[in-house]
Enzyme design. Structure first.
Site, PDB file in Angstrom:
ATOM      1  N   CYS A  54       0.795  -1.230   0.000  1.00 12.41           N
ATOM      2  CA  CYS A  54       0.000   0.000   0.000  1.00 12.41           C
ATOM      3  C   CYS A  54       0.826   1.277   0.000  1.00 12.41           C
ATOM      4  O   CYS A  54       0.259   2.364  -0.078  1.00 12.41           O
ATOM      5  CB  CYS A  54      -0.930   0.007   1.207  1.00 12.41           C
ATOM      6  SG  CYS A  54      -0.036   0.014   2.773  1.00 12.41           S
ATOM      7  N   CYS A 123      -0.635  -4.025   7.578  1.00 12.14           N
ATOM      8  CA  CYS A 123      -0.201  -2.860   8.368  1.00 12.14           C
ATOM      9  C   CYS A 123       0.477  -3.306   9.658  1.00 12.14           C
ATOM     10  O   CYS A 123       1.498  -2.747  10.064  1.00 12.14           O
ATOM     11  CB  CYS A 123      -1.391  -1.966   8.690  1.00 12.14           C
ATOM     12  SG  CYS A 123      -2.224  -1.321   7.225  1.00 12.14           S
TER      13      CYS A 123
END
Length: 142
Positions: A54, A123
């Site tokens: 990302c 993440c």
């Protein structure tokens, strides 16, 4: 060369309504009021990592005394999940020995947050990688 730095940077690409539907209250609280954000001069361990999934990036600095993490700071450029994961993982590592902190996994981070959407697990992996790399940097300097 030692680096200083570590302040929080937030990127808003999701509406508040969307975030409330995606994340639980604990995640949102750590996003809105992240812990352990700041700067550190002459850290004992430093790492900079990024997520190829990302584009999020993170810097982590730590101070170690008697093999225990006594201070930990980070700078994260990323989404709600990246910032919340950074915040809670640094809470989890603070006060632990470096060996204990090195065992913190992405699953531990997600569990401590009370869950994340599966598409946001990367993440917490970025945060795990940053913590392990900062600890490796500390050990290499010893």
């Amino acid at each position: 060369a030692r680096r200083s730095g570590c302040s929080s940077i937030r990127r808003f690409s999701t509406s508040v309504k969307e975030m409330k539907s995606m994340y639980n209250e604990k995640v949102l609280e750590h996003f809105k009021n992240p812990h352990n954000v700041g700067t550190m001069e002459d850290p004992d361990g430093y790492a900079e990592v990024g997520s190829s999934e990302c584009g999020d990036t993170m810097e982590m600095c730590l101070r170690v005394r008697d093999d225990r993490i006594t201070e930990i700071r980070y700078k994260t450029y990323g989404c709600c999940a990246a910032i919340a994961s950074s915040s809670i993982a640094t809470d989890m590592a603070l006060g632990k020995t470096v060996d204990e902190a090195e065992k913190i996994s992405k699953a531990d981070i997600v569990e401590e947050l009370g869950g994340l959407p599966e598409k946001k697990w990367h993440c917490s992996l970025m945060v795990e990688d940053a913590l392990k790399a900062a600890i490796a940097d500390y050990k290499a300097r010893k």
